[in-house]
Design an enzyme around this catalytic site. Sequence first.
Site, PDB file in Angstrom:
ATOM      1  N   ARG A  60      21.867   0.640   7.637  1.00  0.00           N
ATOM      2  CA  ARG A  60      22.457  -0.505   8.331  1.00  0.00           C
ATOM      3  C   ARG A  60      23.379  -1.244   7.366  1.00  0.00           C
ATOM      4  O   ARG A  60      22.978  -1.588   6.248  1.00  0.00           O
ATOM      5  CB  ARG A  60      21.347  -1.445   8.786  1.00  0.00           C
ATOM      6  CG  ARG A  60      21.901  -2.657   9.457  1.00  0.00           C
ATOM      7  CD  ARG A  60      20.938  -3.794   9.413  1.00  0.00           C
ATOM      8  NE  ARG A  60      21.554  -4.946  10.054  1.00  0.00           N
ATOM      9  CZ  ARG A  60      21.104  -6.178   9.917  1.00  0.00           C
ATOM     10  NH1 ARG A  60      20.050  -6.420   9.187  1.00  0.00           N
ATOM     11  NH2 ARG A  60      21.720  -7.179  10.504  1.00  0.00           N
ATOM     12  N   ASN A  69      17.200  -0.201   6.129  1.00  0.00           N
ATOM     13  CA  ASN A  69      17.833  -1.518   6.128  1.00  0.00           C
ATOM     14  C   ASN A  69      17.550  -2.148   4.766  1.00  0.00           C
ATOM     15  O   ASN A  69      16.443  -2.606   4.504  1.00  0.00           O
ATOM     16  CB  ASN A  69      17.228  -2.351   7.264  1.00  0.00           C
ATOM     17  CG  ASN A  69      17.936  -3.673   7.444  1.00  0.00           C
ATOM     18  OD1 ASN A  69      18.785  -4.056   6.633  1.00  0.00           O
ATOM     19  ND2 ASN A  69      17.596  -4.390   8.492  1.00  0.00           N
ATOM     20  N   ARG A  78      20.830 -21.743   9.950  1.00  0.00           N
ATOM     21  CA  ARG A  78      22.300 -21.831   9.894  1.00  0.00           C
ATOM     22  C   ARG A  78      22.834 -22.815  10.926  1.00  0.00           C
ATOM     23  O   ARG A  78      22.274 -22.936  12.015  1.00  0.00           O
ATOM     24  CB  ARG A  78      22.918 -20.453  10.149  1.00  0.00           C
ATOM     25  CG  ARG A  78      22.501 -19.422   9.137  1.00  0.00           C
ATOM     26  CD  ARG A  78      23.202 -18.091   9.405  1.00  0.00           C
ATOM     27  NE  ARG A  78      22.495 -17.021   8.733  1.00  0.00           N
ATOM     28  CZ  ARG A  78      22.214 -15.851   9.293  1.00  0.00           C
ATOM     29  NH1 ARG A  78      22.600 -15.596  10.526  1.00  0.00           N
ATOM     30  NH2 ARG A  78      21.568 -14.927   8.611  1.00  0.00           N
ATOM     31  N   GLU A 103      17.180  -1.932  16.871  1.00  0.00           N
ATOM     32  CA  GLU A 103      18.383  -1.539  16.131  1.00  0.00           C
ATOM     33  C   GLU A 103      18.179  -0.210  15.409  1.00  0.00           C
ATOM     34  O   GLU A 103      19.090   0.597  15.301  1.00  0.00           O
ATOM     35  CB  GLU A 103      18.745  -2.639  15.127  1.00  0.00           C
ATOM     36  CG  GLU A 103      19.283  -3.875  15.832  1.00  0.00           C
ATOM     37  CD  GLU A 103      19.165  -5.150  15.012  1.00  0.00           C
ATOM     38  OE1 GLU A 103      18.027  -5.636  14.838  1.00  0.00           O
ATOM     39  OE2 GLU A 103      20.193  -5.659  14.569  1.00  0.00           O
ATOM     40  N   HIS A 124      25.093  -8.373  14.603  1.00  0.00           N
ATOM     41  CA  HIS A 124      24.060  -7.892  15.544  1.00  0.00           C
ATOM     42  C   HIS A 124      24.614  -6.884  16.539  1.00  0.00           C
ATOM     43  O   HIS A 124      24.051  -6.680  17.613  1.00  0.00           O
ATOM     44  CB  HIS A 124      23.441  -9.046  16.368  1.00  0.00           C
ATOM     45  CG  HIS A 124      22.686 -10.052  15.572  1.00  0.00           C
ATOM     46  ND1 HIS A 124      22.745 -11.400  15.835  1.00  0.00           N
ATOM     47  CD2 HIS A 124      21.859  -9.916  14.515  1.00  0.00           C
ATOM     48  CE1 HIS A 124      21.972 -12.051  14.981  1.00  0.00           C
ATOM     49  NE2 HIS A 124      21.430 -11.167  14.164  1.00  0.00           N
TER      50      HIS A 124
END
Length: 397
Positions: free
Chosen positions: A89, A8, A238, A383, A178
Site C-alpha cells: 500500500r 502496509n 486532523r 483495502e 483512501h
Amino acid sequence: MKKVMAVNAGSSSLKFKLYEMPEETVICSGIVERIGFEDAIFQIKYNGEKKQIITPVKDHAFAVKLLLDALIENKIIKSYDEIKATGHRIVQGGSYFSGSAIINEDTLWKVRDLIPLSPLHNAAELVGIEAFMKVLPNTPGICTFDTAFHQTMEPEDYTYGIPYQYSEDFKIRRYGAHGTSHKYLSEKGLKYVDGNKAAKMIICHLGSGASITAVKDGKCVATSMGLTPLGGILMGTRTGDIDSSVFNYCVARTGKSAEEIYQEFNKKSGLLGVSGISSDARDIEKAAAEGNKRAILACRLWARRVADFIGQYYVRLKGCDLIIFSAGIGENSSTFRELALREIEEVFNIKIDYELNNKIHGTEALISLPDSKIKVAVIPTDEEVMIARDCYNMLLK
Ligand code: ADP
C-alpha cells in the site's frame, strides 16, 4: 492456489495479511510494531488464535524475516518461495498512477519522487518495499496507491484557487486518499442498486482518518481529502478543511513555528482538539452521553461536516442513489451514523430504520427503509483484499 502477501508499512510498523488467491481466503494476518526498538511487538493471527511476542527488531528487513520465519514455524508455509507475490500500500501516487503498478525501477523512482508530497507515508512505504526485496529478492511485487482511484477527477474538482504556476511547478492539487477503500466500496455497493454501474454513490469512509467520495459510473468524480490527508471533513486528530488564514493567525498568535502548528493541525485537532478528551469516537460518544459540552460540540461538528460534503456531492452528482457508511466509525458507531443522517434525512427524503441501525456494528446491512429516496448501507471496507486482487491479477494470473 497461490499465496500473496498484502503489506502496509509505516515508519515504525509493518502490517501484513497473507491470502490464498484467487479464493481470497485470509490465511493469517499480523503486525510488527515499534520497529527499531529493543521491545518491538510482533503479533500474528492464525486459525482464530492470536500470538504476541516482544523482541528486538532493528529494522524493516528484520521485521520481514521475523514474520516469514513465524509463517514457517507455524507451518503456514514450508519455505519463503511459497510467497508468490507481495502487494504494497502506497499513500501518494501523485498524477503518475491511476491504478496499481508492478514494482520495477521506474515505479520505485516515481514513488521516491513523490516523497515531498507525502513525507510521512511514502518514505516509510518504500522502506517496506525494500525490506521485502532484500529478503525475497525473486518475488515480484506491486504498489497499490491510495490516490489512484481519484485520478478520474476533472480539473474543476482537483484544482486549488492558488497561483496556477504553483499548481504546475509543485504539482499542488487535490489527490485524495483512501482510494482503495472507496473503489472496493463502490464495487460492493452495486448490489444495492441492482448492479447499475451508472449509479450515483456517496461513499463515507469514516475512520480516524476520514474521507467522502462522490462516485458515478464506478469512477470518482470528487473526494474530500486534498493535497494530503489533512483536508476534508473533521477527523480524529486532523482539522479537515479550514480557512487557510487560520493557520497564519495561529502561527502569529502562539509564536510557534509553522511546522509546529502544522503538526498540531494533523495530530492535535479534529475530535481530539475540539473535545479536549480523545481522538477516539468511542470516548467522545461516552463523554457526550455524560453531558460533556465540548464532546457534544465535537460530535455535532463532525456530523455537520459529513452532512456538508454529502450535500455538496449530491449537487456534484446531480442526485444520489446510494450512501455508504464504512471504516472504524462508519461501520461500528450507530450513534455517529445517526448524527450524520439526522442532518440530511429531511431534505433528501431519506428514511432510516433506526432500530436496525442501532444493531449494526461491523457488519453489512441496508439501513434505509424501502420508501427512502436514497438507499443507505453500512459496508465494512477491505483495502487489503483489493491489494491481493491486483497482485494476483497483475502478476500471477
Ligand atoms: P484509521 O484506519 O484511520 O486508523 P479506522 O478505520 O481503523 O481508522 O477507525 C478507527 C476509529 O474507529 C477509532 O479511532 C474509533 O474512533 C472508531 N471506532 C471503532 N470502533 C468503534 C465503535 N464501536 N464505536 C465508535 N467508534 C468506533
